[in-house]
Scaffold this motif. Structure first.
Motif, PDB file in Angstrom:
ATOM      1  N   ALA A   1       0.839  -1.205   0.000  1.00 21.46           N
ATOM      2  CA  ALA A   1       0.000   0.000   0.000  1.00 21.46           C
ATOM      3  C   ALA A   1       0.867   1.246   0.000  1.00 21.46           C
ATOM      4  O   ALA A   1       0.589   2.209  -0.729  1.00 21.46           O
ATOM      5  CB  ALA A   1      -0.928  -0.020   1.212  1.00 21.46           C
ATOM      6  N   GLU A   2       1.929   1.241   0.794  1.00 22.28           N
ATOM      7  CA  GLU A   2       2.816   2.405   0.844  1.00 22.28           C
ATOM      8  C   GLU A   2       3.564   2.597  -0.472  1.00 22.28           C
ATOM      9  O   GLU A   2       3.826   3.721  -0.890  1.00 22.28           O
ATOM     10  CB  GLU A   2       3.767   2.278   2.030  1.00 22.28           C
ATOM     11  CG  GLU A   2       3.037   2.439   3.359  1.00 22.28           C
ATOM     12  CD  GLU A   2       3.872   2.107   4.579  1.00 22.28           C
ATOM     13  OE1 GLU A   2       5.033   1.658   4.428  1.00 22.28           O
ATOM     14  OE2 GLU A   2       3.358   2.296   5.697  1.00 22.28           O
ATOM     15  N   ALA A   3       3.888   1.491  -1.138  1.00 24.52           N
ATOM     16  CA  ALA A   3       4.538   1.593  -2.443  1.00 24.52           C
ATOM     17  C   ALA A   3       3.591   2.206  -3.466  1.00 24.52           C
ATOM     18  O   ALA A   3       4.007   3.027  -4.301  1.00 24.52           O
ATOM     19  CB  ALA A   3       5.011   0.212  -2.907  1.00 24.52           C
ATOM     20  N   LEU A   4       2.307   1.824  -3.413  1.00 22.24           N
ATOM     21  CA  LEU A   4       1.318   2.430  -4.314  1.00 22.24           C
ATOM     22  C   LEU A   4       1.165   3.918  -4.038  1.00 22.24           C
ATOM     23  O   LEU A   4       1.038   4.722  -4.968  1.00 22.24           O
ATOM     24  CB  LEU A   4      -0.036   1.721  -4.176  1.00 22.24           C
ATOM     25  CG  LEU A   4      -0.126   0.312  -4.775  1.00 22.24           C
ATOM     26  CD1 LEU A   4      -1.445  -0.330  -4.398  1.00 22.24           C
ATOM     27  CD2 LEU A   4       0.050   0.351  -6.284  1.00 22.24           C
ATOM     28  N   ALA A   5       1.191   4.304  -2.761  1.00 24.92           N
ATOM     29  CA  ALA A   5       1.092   5.721  -2.409  1.00 24.92           C
ATOM     30  C   ALA A   5       2.323   6.479  -2.896  1.00 24.92           C
ATOM     31  O   ALA A   5       2.226   7.592  -3.431  1.00 24.92           O
ATOM     32  CB  ALA A   5       0.920   5.882  -0.902  1.00 24.92           C
ATOM     33  N   LYS A   6       3.470   5.866  -2.731  1.00 27.16           N
ATOM     34  CA  LYS A   6       4.717   6.509  -3.157  1.00 27.16           C
ATOM     35  C   LYS A   6       4.754   6.679  -4.681  1.00 27.16           C
ATOM     36  O   LYS A   6       5.259   7.672  -5.189  1.00 27.16           O
ATOM     37  CB  LYS A   6       5.916   5.685  -2.682  1.00 27.16           C
ATOM     38  CG  LYS A   6       7.245   6.352  -2.874  1.00 27.16           C
ATOM     39  CD  LYS A   6       8.358   5.546  -2.235  1.00 27.16           C
ATOM     40  CE  LYS A   6       9.657   6.313  -2.310  1.00 27.16           C
ATOM     41  NZ  LYS A   6      10.748   5.604  -1.634  1.00 27.16           N
ATOM     42  N   ALA A   7       4.167   5.709  -5.376  1.00 23.90           N
ATOM     43  CA  ALA A   7       4.145   5.771  -6.837  1.00 23.90           C
ATOM     44  C   ALA A   7       3.083   6.746  -7.351  1.00 23.90           C
ATOM     45  O   ALA A   7       3.021   7.020  -8.548  1.00 23.90           O
ATOM     46  CB  ALA A   7       3.888   4.380  -7.408  1.00 23.90           C
ATOM     47  N   GLY A   8       2.239   7.235  -6.446  1.00 24.38           N
ATOM     48  CA  GLY A   8       1.215   8.181  -6.860  1.00 24.38           C
ATOM     49  C   GLY A   8      -0.120   7.545  -7.192  1.00 24.38           C
ATOM     50  O   GLY A   8      -1.057   8.232  -7.599  1.00 24.38           O
ATOM     51  N   ASP A   9      -0.232   6.229  -7.049  1.00 27.55           N
ATOM     52  CA  ASP A   9      -1.488   5.540  -7.341  1.00 27.55           C
ATOM     53  C   ASP A   9      -2.517   5.723  -6.226  1.00 27.55           C
ATOM     54  O   ASP A   9      -3.710   5.547  -6.462  1.00 27.55           O
ATOM     55  CB  ASP A   9      -1.248   4.043  -7.570  1.00 27.55           C
ATOM     56  CG  ASP A   9      -0.409   3.792  -8.822  1.00 27.55           C
ATOM     57  OD1 ASP A   9      -0.440   4.636  -9.730  1.00 27.55           O
ATOM     58  OD2 ASP A   9       0.267   2.746  -8.877  1.00 27.55           O
ATOM     59  N   LEU A  10      -2.054   6.016  -5.025  1.00 27.03           N
ATOM     60  CA  LEU A  10      -2.940   6.261  -3.891  1.00 27.03           C
ATOM     61  C   LEU A  10      -2.573   7.600  -3.262  1.00 27.03           C
ATOM     62  O   LEU A  10      -1.410   8.016  -3.323  1.00 27.03           O
ATOM     63  CB  LEU A  10      -2.799   5.164  -2.824  1.00 27.03           C
ATOM     64  CG  LEU A  10      -3.083   3.730  -3.229  1.00 27.03           C
ATOM     65  CD1 LEU A  10      -2.830   2.798  -2.046  1.00 27.03           C
ATOM     66  CD2 LEU A  10      -4.513   3.570  -3.726  1.00 27.03           C
ATOM     67  N   ASP A  11      -3.536   8.232  -2.634  1.00 29.12           N
ATOM     68  CA  ASP A  11      -3.298   9.493  -1.940  1.00 29.12           C
ATOM     69  C   ASP A  11      -2.583   9.191  -0.620  1.00 29.12           C
ATOM     70  O   ASP A  11      -3.162   8.572   0.283  1.00 29.12           O
ATOM     71  CB  ASP A  11      -4.636  10.187  -1.667  1.00 29.12           C
ATOM     72  CG  ASP A  11      -4.488  11.500  -0.925  1.00 29.12           C
ATOM     73  OD1 ASP A  11      -3.357  11.847  -0.506  1.00 29.12           O
ATOM     74  OD2 ASP A  11      -5.516  12.179  -0.740  1.00 29.12           O
TER      75      ASP A  11
ATOM     76  N   LEU B   1      -4.078   7.608   2.943  1.00 29.67           N
ATOM     77  CA  LEU B   1      -3.556   6.334   3.429  1.00 29.67           C
ATOM     78  C   LEU B   1      -3.064   6.472   4.866  1.00 29.67           C
ATOM     79  O   LEU B   1      -3.355   5.630   5.719  1.00 29.67           O
ATOM     80  CB  LEU B   1      -2.420   5.847   2.522  1.00 29.67           C
ATOM     81  CG  LEU B   1      -1.800   4.501   2.894  1.00 29.67           C
ATOM     82  CD1 LEU B   1      -2.833   3.389   2.788  1.00 29.67           C
ATOM     83  CD2 LEU B   1      -0.599   4.205   2.015  1.00 29.67           C
ATOM     84  N   ARG B   2      -2.361   7.546   5.152  1.00 32.01           N
ATOM     85  CA  ARG B   2      -1.847   7.800   6.499  1.00 32.01           C
ATOM     86  C   ARG B   2      -2.995   7.921   7.500  1.00 32.01           C
ATOM     87  O   ARG B   2      -2.922   7.430   8.615  1.00 32.01           O
ATOM     88  CB  ARG B   2      -0.983   9.059   6.505  1.00 32.01           C
ATOM     89  CG  ARG B   2      -0.043   9.188   7.668  1.00 32.01           C
ATOM     90  CD  ARG B   2       0.918  10.375   7.540  1.00 32.01           C
ATOM     91  NE  ARG B   2       1.614  10.413   6.265  1.00 32.01           N
ATOM     92  CZ  ARG B   2       1.441  11.348   5.315  1.00 32.01           C
ATOM     93  NH1 ARG B   2       0.620  12.347   5.494  1.00 32.01           N
ATOM     94  NH2 ARG B   2       2.115  11.292   4.188  1.00 32.01           N
ATOM     95  N   ASP B   3      -4.088   8.561   7.071  1.00 26.33           N
ATOM     96  CA  ASP B   3      -5.252   8.716   7.948  1.00 26.33           C
ATOM     97  C   ASP B   3      -5.916   7.374   8.263  1.00 26.33           C
ATOM     98  O   ASP B   3      -6.554   7.225   9.304  1.00 26.33           O
ATOM     99  CB  ASP B   3      -6.282   9.659   7.323  1.00 26.33           C
ATOM    100  CG  ASP B   3      -5.798  11.104   7.288  1.00 26.33           C
ATOM    101  OD1 ASP B   3      -4.859  11.440   8.045  1.00 26.33           O
ATOM    102  OD2 ASP B   3      -6.363  11.880   6.506  1.00 26.33           O
ATOM    103  N   LEU B   4      -5.796   6.429   7.360  1.00 22.76           N
ATOM    104  CA  LEU B   4      -6.399   5.100   7.561  1.00 22.76           C
ATOM    105  C   LEU B   4      -5.577   4.214   8.488  1.00 22.76           C
ATOM    106  O   LEU B   4      -6.082   3.237   9.020  1.00 22.76           O
ATOM    107  CB  LEU B   4      -6.545   4.362   6.228  1.00 22.76           C
ATOM    108  CG  LEU B   4      -7.581   4.870   5.255  1.00 22.76           C
ATOM    109  CD1 LEU B   4      -7.517   4.045   3.980  1.00 22.76           C
ATOM    110  CD2 LEU B   4      -8.958   4.797   5.863  1.00 22.76           C
ATOM    111  N   ALA B   5      -4.318   4.534   8.647  1.00 22.21           N
ATOM    112  CA  ALA B   5      -3.392   3.658   9.369  1.00 22.21           C
ATOM    113  C   ALA B   5      -3.845   3.421  10.804  1.00 22.21           C
ATOM    114  O   ALA B   5      -4.298   4.329  11.494  1.00 22.21           O
ATOM    115  CB  ALA B   5      -1.987   4.247   9.358  1.00 22.21           C
ATOM    116  N   VAL B   6      -3.733   2.183  11.219  1.00 22.75           N
ATOM    117  CA  VAL B   6      -3.980   1.781  12.601  1.00 22.75           C
ATOM    118  C   VAL B   6      -2.675   1.192  13.108  1.00 22.75           C
ATOM    119  O   VAL B   6      -2.114   0.290  12.493  1.00 22.75           O
ATOM    120  CB  VAL B   6      -5.104   0.718  12.690  1.00 22.75           C
ATOM    121  CG1 VAL B   6      -5.256   0.203  14.105  1.00 22.75           C
ATOM    122  CG2 VAL B   6      -6.411   1.292  12.172  1.00 22.75           C
ATOM    123  N   VAL B   7      -2.187   1.711  14.216  1.00 20.82           N
ATOM    124  CA  VAL B   7      -0.932   1.220  14.782  1.00 20.82           C
ATOM    125  C   VAL B   7      -1.263   0.274  15.931  1.00 20.82           C
ATOM    126  O   VAL B   7      -1.975   0.633  16.861  1.00 20.82           O
ATOM    127  CB  VAL B   7      -0.043   2.380  15.275  1.00 20.82           C
ATOM    128  CG1 VAL B   7       1.227   1.846  15.920  1.00 20.82           C
ATOM    129  CG2 VAL B   7       0.279   3.318  14.120  1.00 20.82           C
TER     130      VAL B   7
END
Length: 128
Positions: free
Chosen positions: A95-105, A109-115
């Motif tokens: 998911a982070e790779a997709l965000a880094k590539a620009g495919d995801l916002d 994505l950061r707002d969705l993260a659950v730690v």
């Protein structure tokens, strides 16, 4: 034949005896691991309640690690079925790779993260 281990080890051509010994060792280890896990759970609970645990040789501490996860239902709502399907069978790195590539916002994505925090029992030697 070469020495296969301890003096009481059977000859390698006595396969049923080797299997019996292996099964005994496996069962013993599984029992010890279950007991260790139960003791660790009790010690972790005590440490989390503020108690200290130590012996002459060791001090018990908790090591906290964090793992980021994205709840699938919220991820799907935010990014759609195709993105959810693409990352559902992989970990956060995809998911982070997709965000880094620009495919995801990345911000969404950061707002969705659950730690999630995981505590591991650590024995620290006191002799150093």
């Amino acid at each position: 034949m070469t020495d296969a281990g301890p003096d009481d080890m059977r000859e390698l051509d006595d396969l049923p005896a080797l299997l019996e010994r292996y099964a005994t060792l496996r069962d013993t280890l599984q029992g010890l691991e279950a007991e260790r896990d139960a003791l660790a759970a009790q010690i972790k609970a005590a440490l989390l309640s503020g108690q200290d645990a130590e012996t002459d040789l060791y001090r018990a501490t908790l090591k906290v690690s964090r793992r980021v996860e994205y709840p699938l239902d919220r991820f799907r709502e935010a990014f759609g079925d195709a993105a959810a399907l693409e990352v559902a069978s992989v970990d956060r790195k995809k998911a982070e790779a997709l965000a880094k590539a620009g495919d995801l916002d990345p911000e969404r994505l950061r707002d969705l993260a659950v730690v999630r925090e995981v505590q591991a029992l650590v024995l620290q030697p006191k002799t150093i």
